[in-house]
Scaffold this motif. Structure first.
Motif, short mmCIF file in Angstrom:
data_model
loop_
_atom_site.label_atom_id
_atom_site.label_comp_id
_atom_site.label_asym_id
_atom_site.label_seq_id
_atom_site.Cartn_x
_atom_site.Cartn_y
_atom_site.Cartn_z
N LYS A 117 -20.73 -26.35 -2.57
CA LYS A 117 -21.71 -25.25 -2.52
C LYS A 117 -23.01 -25.59 -3.26
CE LYS A 117 -18.22 -21.56 -2.36
NZ LYS A 117 -17.69 -20.36 -3.05
N TRP A 118 -23.18 -26.88 -3.62
CA TRP A 118 -24.31 -27.22 -4.49
C TRP A 118 -25.67 -26.84 -3.88
CZ3 TRP A 118 -25.19 -27.69 -9.28
CH2 TRP A 118 -26.40 -28.24 -9.72
N ALA A 119 -25.87 -27.14 -2.62
CA ALA A 119 -27.15 -26.82 -1.98
C ALA A 119 -27.40 -25.31 -1.99
CB ALA A 119 -27.16 -27.34 -0.55
N GLU A 120 -26.34 -24.55 -1.69
CA GLU A 120 -26.44 -23.09 -1.69
C GLU A 120 -26.68 -22.56 -3.10
OE1 GLU A 120 -23.79 -19.27 -0.10
OE2 GLU A 120 -23.07 -21.32 0.18
N PHE A 121 -25.96 -23.17 -4.06
CA PHE A 121 -26.13 -22.76 -5.47
C PHE A 121 -27.55 -23.07 -5.96
CE2 PHE A 121 -26.05 -23.94 -9.98
CZ PHE A 121 -25.53 -22.80 -10.55
N ASN A 122 -28.06 -24.24 -5.62
CA ASN A 122 -29.40 -24.65 -6.04
C ASN A 122 -30.46 -23.71 -5.44
OD1 ASN A 122 -31.15 -26.41 -7.45
ND2 ASN A 122 -31.65 -27.47 -5.55
N LEU A 123 -30.30 -23.36 -4.16
CA LEU A 123 -31.23 -22.43 -3.50
C LEU A 123 -31.21 -21.07 -4.18
CD1 LEU A 123 -33.15 -21.75 -1.15
CD2 LEU A 123 -31.13 -21.15 0.21
N ALA A 124 -30.02 -20.58 -4.52
CA ALA A 124 -29.90 -19.28 -5.18
C ALA A 124 -30.59 -19.29 -6.54
CB ALA A 124 -28.43 -18.91 -5.34
N ALA A 125 -30.40 -20.40 -7.29
CA ALA A 125 -31.03 -20.50 -8.61
C ALA A 125 -32.55 -20.50 -8.50
CB ALA A 125 -30.54 -21.77 -9.31
N GLN A 126 -33.08 -21.24 -7.52
CA GLN A 126 -34.53 -21.28 -7.31
C GLN A 126 -35.07 -19.91 -6.92
OE1 GLN A 126 -35.28 -24.31 -4.38
NE2 GLN A 126 -34.80 -26.00 -5.77
N PHE A 127 -34.33 -19.20 -6.07
CA PHE A 127 -34.76 -17.87 -5.61
C PHE A 127 -34.84 -16.90 -6.79
CE2 PHE A 127 -34.69 -13.83 -3.46
CZ PHE A 127 -35.31 -14.07 -2.23
N VAL A 128 -33.82 -16.94 -7.65
CA VAL A 128 -33.80 -16.05 -8.81
C VAL A 128 -34.91 -16.40 -9.79
CG1 VAL A 128 -32.44 -15.34 -10.82
CG2 VAL A 128 -31.35 -15.53 -8.59
N GLN A 129 -35.18 -17.70 -9.96
CA GLN A 129 -36.28 -18.13 -10.84
C GLN A 129 -37.63 -17.63 -10.33
OE1 GLN A 129 -35.85 -22.37 -11.03
NE2 GLN A 129 -34.22 -22.30 -12.58
N GLU A 130 -37.83 -17.69 -9.00
CA GLU A 130 -39.08 -17.18 -8.41
C GLU A 130 -39.22 -15.68 -8.63
OE1 GLU A 130 -41.67 -18.72 -7.06
OE2 GLU A 130 -40.71 -20.62 -7.62
N ALA A 131 -38.09 -14.96 -8.49
CA ALA A 131 -38.11 -13.52 -8.72
C ALA A 131 -38.47 -13.22 -10.17
CB ALA A 131 -36.75 -12.91 -8.37
N ALA A 132 -37.94 -14.02 -11.10
CA ALA A 132 -38.25 -13.83 -12.52
C ALA A 132 -39.73 -14.11 -12.80
CB ALA A 132 -37.37 -14.76 -13.36
N LYS A 133 -40.28 -15.15 -12.14
CA LYS A 133 -41.71 -15.45 -12.31
C LYS A 133 -42.57 -14.30 -11.78
CE LYS A 133 -41.43 -20.51 -12.05
NZ LYS A 133 -41.79 -21.72 -11.24
N THR A 134 -42.16 -13.73 -10.65
CA THR A 134 -42.90 -12.59 -10.08
C THR A 134 -42.89 -11.41 -11.03
OG1 THR A 134 -42.32 -13.28 -7.83
CG2 THR A 134 -43.03 -10.99 -8.13
N MET A 135 -41.74 -11.10 -11.59
CA MET A 135 -41.65 -9.99 -12.55
C MET A 135 -42.49 -10.26 -13.79
SD MET A 135 -40.16 -7.33 -11.58
CE MET A 135 -40.24 -6.60 -13.21
N SER A 136 -42.52 -11.53 -14.23
CA SER A 136 -43.34 -11.89 -15.38
C SER A 136 -44.82 -11.68 -15.08
CB SER A 136 -43.07 -13.35 -15.76
OG SER A 136 -43.90 -13.75 -16.83
N SER A 137 -45.23 -12.05 -13.87
CA SER A 137 -46.63 -11.86 -13.46
C SER A 137 -46.98 -10.38 -13.39
CB SER A 137 -46.87 -12.52 -12.10
OG SER A 137 -48.17 -12.26 -11.64
N ILE A 138 -46.05 -9.58 -12.84
CA ILE A 138 -46.27 -8.13 -12.76
C ILE A 138 -46.40 -7.54 -14.16
CG2 ILE A 138 -45.19 -5.93 -12.13
CD1 ILE A 138 -44.00 -7.36 -9.70
N SER A 139 -45.54 -7.98 -15.07
CA SER A 139 -45.57 -7.47 -16.45
C SER A 139 -46.90 -7.80 -17.12
CB SER A 139 -44.42 -8.08 -17.25
OG SER A 139 -43.17 -7.65 -16.75
#
Length: 432
Positions: free
Chosen positions: A136-158
């Motif tokens: 599941k490494w490819a799927e796991f890596n994609l999920a981690a990247q997606f969550v990191q992008e969401a965190a960056k977006t929230m940081s920008s909004i803040s």
């Protein structure tokens, strides 16, 4: 009990003044700070809201007065503060983010279970986890990247919310509270502040719009005075009897022309009529039903500014600034200054004049050429001076002991002085 709020909240002022929407919001984001049930009494409910709000931020911001008075900037700041301290933003169950978070939680949970058995000599579970993770490494890596992008977006909004909070509070501290556009105003905003370059170029010419470079500066002027321009449009608009839509007709435009003292050698009433016809959208409506929509009204204001001030300044943004600051802002929407003006612009009087408009135009054109006393008077065939006006009254047998020539002259001069105001040419002959 949580009761759903059935009306939408469209602004930071009046829609929040009763406290109902604020109480429902606090019940969702900070239930532990709220009473079991908010009071049905408005005053008591507001006190409960302020007490709960004080537990939700880094500093106390909301007051009863701010809510009751509908202080939109203070209420917007409180909601911004609430977003920073109590975001309460869970991923929607059917979203991609929720799917990725579920995968990460599952992998991390499995890993923790294996670590709990680290003392055991049996390594089978650890090997199984490694094989599953590899698959599941490819799927796991994609999920981690997606969550990191969401965190960056929230940081920008803040960061942006922090900036908004600081700027808005500093404006209030300086005694200059910022104005918050409500949802309806946001929808109207574009109609009053966005310009069509092609239409402007066609009516004003390429030089006037400076190849399009002047448009952004003019739009900035419109944004700065959005509410003024909208209020002027609303004040002078009428309802179309056929379509039911609101718009400014020629009569309303002439009223603005009169109220705002726009009359000058460069911008006369007949110029205004030409400008009106240039901008009003073609339709099958009768002449007296043709109206300017809000965006066309703004174009007409800009066109008038250009015609009136192009002899003194080449800059279209400066021309627009002059008509707004010197004419619209101090004079528009004012009540008629005299009984005569109120009567002259009443609907019944206008109906009579409209009914006989063709005959009145013929009479005007005839008497505008009657004064042959000077070469200048003979050349002014498109205006009626006092001499020609008195000839008309004499031929119509309207002069008597009450309406004398002296009285007519005083009336004529008074109307002319009011119409021309500061923009008078200094000429003795008046336009009729």
């Amino acid at each position: 009990d949580k009761v759903a709020l059935h009306r939408p909240v469209e602004n930071f002022g009046s829609d929040l003044q009763d406290g109902k929407a604020l109480s429902q919001l606090l019940l969702v984001v900070a239930p532990e700070a709220c009473p079991a049930k908010f009071s049905s009494d408005r005053e008591e409910r507001l006190d409960q809201i302020i007490a709960a709000a004080a537990q939700c931020g880094d500093f106390e911001l909301l007051t009863v007065n701010a809510v009751v008075e509908g202080q939109s900037d203070t209420l917007a700041c409180f909601l911004a503060q609430l977003l920073l301290t109590r975001p309460n933003l869970s991923a929607r169950p059917d979203s991609l983010l929720a799917m990725h978070l579920k995968l990460l939680e599952q992998v991390c949970g499995d890993g923790l279970e294996v670590l709990a058995m680290a003392g055991s000599k049996d390594t089978a579970e650890a090997m199984k986890l490694c094989l599953d993770l590899e698959a599941k490494w490819a799927e796991f890596n994609l999920a981690a990247q997606f969550v990191q992008e969401a965190a960056k977006t929230m940081s920008s909004i803040s960061e942006r919310v922090h900036t908004f909070l600081g700027e808005t509070l500093s404006h209030r501290a300086r005694g200059q509270p910022k104005t918050m556009l409500d949802a309806k105003e946001v929808r109207e905003f574009l109609f009053y502040t966005s310009l069509n370059l092609e239409r402007l170029t066609a009516t004003l010419g390429r030089d006037a719009v400076e190849g399009g470079n002047a448009v952004p500066k003019v739009e900035e002027q419109l944004r700065r005075h959005f509410r003024l321009l909208r209020d002027i449009f609303r004040h002078y608009c009428t309802s179309n009897p056929t379509s039911g839509t609101q718009g400014v007709g020629l009569e309303g435009l002439l009223k603005i022309f009169q109220d705002c003292k726009l009359r000058s050698k460069e911008l006369a009433p007949h110029h205004l009529e030409v400008i009106f016809n240039d901008h009003v959208e073609a339709s099958n409506a009768a002449a007296d039903e043709r109206q300017l929509a809000s965006h066309e009204f703004i174009e007409v204001i800009i066109h008038c500014a250009h015609v009136k001030f192009k002899s003194t300044t080449d800059s279209l943004p400066e021309q627009v600034a002059q008509i707004i600051e010197n004419h619209l802002k101090p004079n528009a929407c004012a009540e008629a200054e005299s009984v005569f003006q109120k009567m002259a612009y009443s609907s019944k009087v206008r109906q009579v004049l409209d009914k006989h408009s063709k005959e009145l135009k013929i009479i005007f054109q005839l008497y505008a050429t009657m004064d042959m006393s000077t070469t200048e008077a003979m050349q002014r065939a498109s205006t009626m001076n006092i001499t020609e006006f008195q000839m008309l009254l004499e031929d119509s047998h309207l002069l008597d002991e009450t309406l004398t020539q002296t009285a007519v002259q005083q009336i004529f001069e008074g109307i002319q002085q009011n119409a021309t105001a500061e923009d008078a040419d200094g000429e003795d002959e008046a336009d009729g």
